[in-house]
Design an enzyme around this catalytic site. Structure first.
Site, PDB file in Angstrom:
ATOM      1  N   TYR A 270       0.852  -1.190  -0.016  1.00  0.00           N
ATOM      2  CA  TYR A 270      -0.036   0.093  -0.060  1.00  0.00           C
ATOM      3  C   TYR A 270       0.904   1.224   0.034  1.00  0.00           C
ATOM      4  O   TYR A 270       0.451   2.395  -0.417  1.00  0.00           O
ATOM      5  CB  TYR A 270      -1.012  -0.018   1.172  1.00  0.00           C
ATOM      6  CG  TYR A 270      -2.252  -0.973   0.752  1.00  0.00           C
ATOM      7  CD1 TYR A 270      -3.387  -0.262  -0.032  1.00  0.00           C
ATOM      8  CD2 TYR A 270      -2.355  -2.069   1.203  1.00  0.00           C
ATOM      9  CE1 TYR A 270      -4.267  -0.878  -0.582  1.00  0.00           C
ATOM     10  CE2 TYR A 270      -3.504  -2.960   0.659  1.00  0.00           C
ATOM     11  CZ  TYR A 270      -4.322  -2.254  -0.211  1.00  0.00           C
ATOM     12  OH  TYR A 270      -5.464  -2.912  -0.439  1.00  0.00           O
ATOM     13  N   HIS A 425      -5.099  -2.282   7.147  1.00  0.00           N
ATOM     14  CA  HIS A 425      -4.496  -3.351   6.330  1.00  0.00           C
ATOM     15  C   HIS A 425      -3.460  -4.184   6.768  1.00  0.00           C
ATOM     16  O   HIS A 425      -3.056  -5.159   6.494  1.00  0.00           O
ATOM     17  CB  HIS A 425      -3.841  -2.669   4.956  1.00  0.00           C
ATOM     18  CG  HIS A 425      -4.708  -2.377   4.139  1.00  0.00           C
ATOM     19  ND1 HIS A 425      -5.564  -3.037   3.456  1.00  0.00           N
ATOM     20  CD2 HIS A 425      -4.935  -0.811   3.591  1.00  0.00           C
ATOM     21  CE1 HIS A 425      -6.472  -2.498   2.652  1.00  0.00           C
ATOM     22  NE2 HIS A 425      -6.157  -1.238   2.579  1.00  0.00           N
TER      23      HIS A 425
END
Length: 748
Positions: A270, A425
């Protein structure tokens, strides 16, 4: 508050001075830069090659007509992919208009944008209801933001081509309502600390810069002043939207998720995704408002972040899949092409970045890409050396780290994770590790459970197995107590804790060490993992040594899995294999593991299992006590839709213990030639591992004995990591003295 106030004052003054002196393009391309590029066209191979590929692709798109369908599909569906293709096409067509001075590209951009301006005022929220923040063109605001970040650049490129009436139409019916929807209309998306919000902030900021709309620019930089968000609301990943009183906006998303070393707390996958909006908006701010010195913000964290990302890759340039991360994503992605170009141009022209750009073999078609192309043409490139490195986590660098140990030839890599949770996440895998050799995953991190942009698999979104398997502790190479994930697998608990670095020392390339502690994963239990990489003539390749200590106030079962890639060749112990597969457990990820074999130890001994990955043999040697168990497991139970890979693992189990230690060694050795069909050195060189007796509980000691009777003894002080402290203890009746937290002694 002082910095934010000062930054706002400087920005406002700067804006008032320059508001009436705007010229386009001025975001990614600049007017002067375009003229310089035009003069160089045809003389710089990598720039010309990239330009020609883009031109051919865009010419084909223009020839196919205009496609602006009414949105209806999830990721991977036609309308989703068509609008996604449009944002790339529009951005690149705008660039071609500037560099080639061909009006057909500007006309195409305008014609497509007019179609969007027709439908946008009539669009309801996207018909797919899966997202916590539904978009209009896409199923989630995140993708709507992607679109606007790219299309803002296209609008900037054709701005002067358009009449005022045409600009007014686009701004009134498309861009202003679009920016308002992403921000004021979607505060739960826009006003938070997350990669989603970064895209939203940048989308609003980029179009604000094109239109010289100070209100939108301020929203982008500082977030919404008021949002009325429920702080307990969750996003699609189970992460909480916002902490009460938390600063938001682009600057806050630079402050909070990034450590001083440039590590992004969500993990490299990410970070890669977020680097495009971070870097492209920074470039736009630097070009349009250089007095803001955005690349100096937080001690130059954006440039550091590019280096951090490059270091978070294996020998093939693929990112380590920490937390939610899709395997195979690498620095060949367009986000990293852009980031490397921008970092080179604005970060001091580091020639080592040129070697990465040469591997990528394409550049960004702007001033930064020209700088890179010229540097490569002038043969300034130098190798980018990936060394052993520790990257701290947390906004101030105090929330654990990722430790990477590498061999001198950069082919070998050990990654140990002892970080903060990583926002929504994050995975529940404190003190986990993965091991790479020659670009291959040898002991792997699973990554995420998702088929990105594959419609048949849940519309390309996260699968339920991401929560039931990939995020759970058992899916990683780390210790698990009583078949319960760290922090009970609960985000709210995990996000309040982080592991603590104990030791990271790579001063001796022949013996590198990383060590960290975790005291909160299980109440009343202390965990301490130490990993060493030993390079010695007694071993063909660098040796991985893993010492996982645990101590609890009560009796528990402790499991330590090793997820290997390859085919088992041999074991030095007997085990039973069931005729019918059964699950290893019932929950917390254990329900997804099949039990394929099991051995219960009758006496203390060194267990060895050898497997082959590609053309190299690997042996796991582990010290097991009486009643310890060795399990052969495989992912795939309770997975009727085949959403999980059928990867195997070894699982070492210590039942009914309060304290103890797992001592294991991973040895790469030999080779197999598929042409000659000859196996070389297919057997381990290790005879046994022993845990040495020490009366002082502040130390742990072990020895590795080779088949040639070479003995390597290690001692680690577990309570004092000061490298100047002197130690003297007795081990197996023999005195040992040294300075520093650990020592290694070799006996022939």
């Amino acid at each position: 508050m002082n910095f934010y106030y000062s930054f706002f004052v400087v920005f406002s003054i700067a804006f008032s001075i320059h508001a009436n002196a705007q010229e386009h393009p001025n975001l990614i391309l600049t007017k002067s830069g375009v003229e310089t590029i035009k003069k160089q066209l045809g003389t710089i191979p990598i720039f010309d090659t990239t330009l020609n590929k883009v031109k051919n692709a865009i010419d084909q798109e223009i020839a196919s007509g205009i496609h602006v369908p009414i949105p209806k599909d999830m990721a991977g569906g036609y309308t989703h992919d068509r609008h996604k293709k449009n944002w790339i096409t529009l951005q690149q067509a705008g660039v071609l208009y500037q560099l080639l001075a061909d009006d057909k590209y500007a006309k195409y951009v305008h014609d497509v944008l007019k179609e969007y301006a027709k439908i946008y005022p009539t669009l309801p929220l996207h018909p797919q209801t899966r997202s916590y923040a539904r978009g209009k063109i896409f199923w989630q605001c995140l993708n709507d933001s992607n679109w606007l970040v790219y299309v803002s650049q296209a609008y900037d490129c054709i701005y002067d081509y358009l009449s005022k009436k045409e600009r007014d139409n686009l701004e009134k019916n498309l861009f202003i309502p679009y920016a308002n929807f992403l921000s004021e209309g979607s505060p739960q998306f826009f006003n938070r600390i997350h990669n989603h919000s970064t895209w939203g902030n940048v989308a609003v900021g980029m179009i604000g810069l094109v239109m010289d709309n100070q209100e939108l620019i301020d929203r982008a930089l500082y977030g919404l002043k008021s949002d009325n968000i429920d702080p307990n609301q969750k996003d699609n990943d189970g992460g909480f939207i916002k902490t009460k009183g938390q600063k938001t906006g682009f600057l806050a998303n630079l402050d909070e998720p990034f450590s001083p070393d440039g590590y992004y707390t969500e993990g490299p996958y990410y970070q890669r995704y977020a680097m495009y909006p971070f870097m492209i908006f920074a470039e736009a701010l630097q070009n349009k408002k250089p007095e803001l010195k955005i690349f100096e913000y937080k001690n130059g964290v954006l440039i550091k972040a590019v280096y951090a990302l490059l270091n978070l890759t294996n020998a093939n340039g693929e990112f380590f899949p920490l937390n939610d991360g899709q395997k195979g994503m690498s620095y060949y992605s367009r986000e990293l092409v852009s980031a490397v170009n921008i970092a080179y141009h604005f970060g001091g022209n580091d020639p080592s970045l040129l070697s990465i750009a040469k591997q990528q073999n394409r550049i960004q078609l702007d001033d930064t890409g020209l700088s890179v192309a010229l540097g490569i043409q002038q043969k300034k490139a130098k190798p980018f050396i990936k060394k052993s490195i520790e990257l701290r986590d947390g906004s101030d660098g105090t929330q654990g780290s990722v430790g990477i140990l590498r061999s001198k030839n950069q082919q070998f890599g050990l990654v140990m994770k002892y970080t903060a949770q990583g926002l929504s996440h994050g995975h529940y895998d404190k003190l986990s590790f993965s091991y790479y050799n020659k670009g291959n995953e040898i002991l792997q991190d699973y990554g995420l459970a998702r088929f990105v942009n594959i419609e048949q698999k849940n519309g390309g979104g996260y699968l339920k197995e991401n929560k039931t398997w990939a995020k759970q502790s058992i899916a990683h190479n780390t210790i698990i107590q009583d078949e319960i994930s760290h922090f009970e697998g609960k985000f709210k608990i995990g996000s309040t804790h982080h592991s603590e670095k104990y030791l990271f020392d790579v001063s001796n390339p022949k013996l590198q060490i990383v060590s960290a502690k975790e005291d909160n994963a299980y109440p009343g239990t202390n965990l301490h993992r130490t990993m060493l990489v030993l390079e010695d003539n007694d071993f063909e390749n660098p040796l991985v040594i893993d010492v996982m200590q645990f101590k609890s106030k009560t009796t528990h079962q402790f499991d330590l899995p090793f997820y290997y890639n390859g085919q088992i060749i041999d074991t030095n112990f007997e085990y039973s294999s069931p005729e019918t597969l059964t699950k290893v457990g019932e929950k917390n990820g254990y329900q997804h593991l099949w039990l394929e074999g099991k051995s219960i130890l009758k006496e203390e001994r060194t267990l060895q299992t050898t497997w082959k990955t590609n053309q190299t043999f690997y042996t796991l040697s582990t010290l097991a006590k009486q009643n310890d168990e060795f399990l052969f497991t495989r992912i795939g139970a309770n997975d009727p839709n085949f959403n999980l890979r059928r990867d195997p693992s070894f699982l070492i189990r210590k039942p009914k213990q309060e304290e103890g230690v797992f001592i294991s060694v991973v040895e790469a050795h030999g080779s197999y030639n598929y042409v000659t069909e000859i196996a070389n050195n297919a057997h381990s060189n290790i005879k046994k591992i022993t845990k040495n007796s020490t009366k002082n509980k502040n130390y742990v000691s072990w020895s590795i004995l080779t088949k040639k009777d070479k003995k390597h003894t290690f001692v680690l002080c577990t309570t004092d990591s000061n490298n100047k402290t002197s130690h003297t203890i007795t081990i197996n009746g023999k005195p040992f003295s040294w300075v520093g937290p650990y020592t290694h002694n070799k006996e022939n």
